[in-house]
Design a protein around this motif. Sequence first.
Motif, short mmCIF file in Angstrom:
data_model
loop_
_atom_site.label_atom_id
_atom_site.label_comp_id
_atom_site.label_asym_id
_atom_site.label_seq_id
_atom_site.Cartn_x
_atom_site.Cartn_y
_atom_site.Cartn_z
N THR A 1 -20.81 27.03 20.74
CA THR A 1 -19.78 26.86 20.16
C THR A 1 -18.52 26.93 21.18
O THR A 1 -18.23 27.83 21.56
CB THR A 1 -19.03 26.75 18.87
OG1 THR A 1 -19.87 26.89 18.13
CG2 THR A 1 -18.26 25.98 18.61
N VAL A 2 -17.92 26.13 21.58
CA VAL A 2 -16.48 26.41 22.41
C VAL A 2 -15.39 25.94 21.42
O VAL A 2 -15.21 24.87 20.84
CB VAL A 2 -16.65 25.42 23.73
CG1 VAL A 2 -15.68 25.73 24.66
CG2 VAL A 2 -17.58 25.40 24.61
N TYR A 3 -14.43 26.97 21.81
CA TYR A 3 -13.11 26.34 21.28
C TYR A 3 -12.31 26.50 21.55
O TYR A 3 -11.41 27.41 22.75
CB TYR A 3 -12.69 27.82 20.52
CG TYR A 3 -13.56 28.04 19.03
CD1 TYR A 3 -14.95 29.32 19.75
CD2 TYR A 3 -14.05 27.88 17.69
CE1 TYR A 3 -16.14 29.37 18.09
CE2 TYR A 3 -14.35 27.49 17.01
CZ TYR A 3 -16.19 28.71 17.12
OH TYR A 3 -16.62 29.04 16.47
N MET A 4 -10.93 25.35 21.27
CA MET A 4 -10.07 24.91 22.34
C MET A 4 -8.20 25.77 21.29
O MET A 4 -8.49 24.76 20.39
CB MET A 4 -9.81 23.34 22.64
CG MET A 4 -8.27 23.56 23.59
SD MET A 4 -7.16 22.94 22.64
CE MET A 4 -7.49 21.52 21.88
N GLU A 5 -7.14 26.53 21.40
CA GLU A 5 -6.44 26.49 21.25
C GLU A 5 -5.45 26.21 21.93
O GLU A 5 -5.26 26.38 23.01
CB GLU A 5 -6.90 27.92 20.51
CG GLU A 5 -5.33 28.50 19.68
CD GLU A 5 -5.18 29.72 19.15
OE1 GLU A 5 -5.29 30.73 19.87
OE2 GLU A 5 -5.00 29.85 18.27
N LEU A 6 -4.61 25.47 21.29
CA LEU A 6 -3.60 25.19 21.72
C LEU A 6 -1.70 25.75 20.60
O LEU A 6 -1.85 25.56 19.44
CB LEU A 6 -2.67 23.78 21.70
CG LEU A 6 -1.70 23.17 22.61
CD1 LEU A 6 -2.04 23.31 23.95
CD2 LEU A 6 -1.82 21.39 22.76
N ASN B 1 -7.07 24.96 16.17
CA ASN B 1 -7.90 25.05 17.38
C ASN B 1 -8.92 24.54 16.95
O ASN B 1 -9.31 24.42 15.74
CB ASN B 1 -8.44 26.81 16.07
CG ASN B 1 -9.23 27.33 17.71
OD1 ASN B 1 -10.17 27.06 17.63
ND2 ASN B 1 -8.93 28.88 17.30
N ILE B 2 -9.49 24.14 17.53
CA ILE B 2 -10.47 22.81 17.40
C ILE B 2 -11.90 23.21 18.10
O ILE B 2 -11.96 24.22 18.88
CB ILE B 2 -10.64 21.37 18.29
CG1 ILE B 2 -8.71 20.92 18.32
CG2 ILE B 2 -11.46 20.30 17.93
CD1 ILE B 2 -8.31 19.80 18.74
N SER B 3 -12.85 23.09 17.12
CA SER B 3 -14.49 24.06 18.43
C SER B 3 -15.70 22.30 18.47
O SER B 3 -14.92 21.34 18.53
CB SER B 3 -15.19 23.97 17.19
OG SER B 3 -15.38 23.26 15.82
#
Lengths: 122, 108
Positions: free
Chosen positions: A78-83, A19-21
């Motif tokens: 903030t936007v979060y990207m979960e892979l 999870n990257i912010s």
Amino acid sequence: QVQLVQSGAEVKKPGASVNISCKASGYTFNIYYIHWVRQAPGQGLEWMGIINPSSDNTIYAQKLQGRVTLTTDTSTSTVYMELSSLTSEDTAVYYCARGRYELVLNDAFDIWGQGTLVTVSS
Amino acid sequence: DIQMTQSPSTLSASVGDRVTITCRASQSIGGWLAWYQQKPGKAPKLLIYKASTLENGVPSRFSGSGSGTEFTLTISSLQPDDFATYYCQQYNSYSPWTFGQGTRVEIK
């Protein structure tokens, strides 16, 4: 000034999630789309997905559908990207980037985060 | 998906040279094309959008042209700071947005 600041580097094991912010500042957060782009070592740029921070509507690259999730926290801009289900092929630098015009989908990316290195290794 | 093909993949040039990079789309994208510059370890930087519009702050030695399926990025007089990798990107068909494979401009 207008900027996107991403979270720090991550090391993950195969099968895990990351999870990257991406924290925005210097502009009105919810009127610009945010994209995610990744770059494997020594390779080119691959678009991953886009989110509308005002509606949370998303579009994902077909290749990553089911594994990638974009979310927003408007209270912190903030936007979060979960892979999820990471493999060694997900080792890359991950960037967030802003669409240049207010809520225009077909748009270039004018502001980029500094990048977050994700290493997937057992 | 629209495929973007850049040529050449690598270009060797000297300071002061005029440099041209070509980007071809697999189908017409109108003028919805951007060019980015990327230096090692850094994020891409937007140089040109709508095929020919210079982003704020980008030196005027950079120019873009083209429409439909064929586009060019020209650097009129190559400067030391310009040695980098350049990517084109289409945003006509916005799912997915697609990039060319990149052109590395290196010192001759």
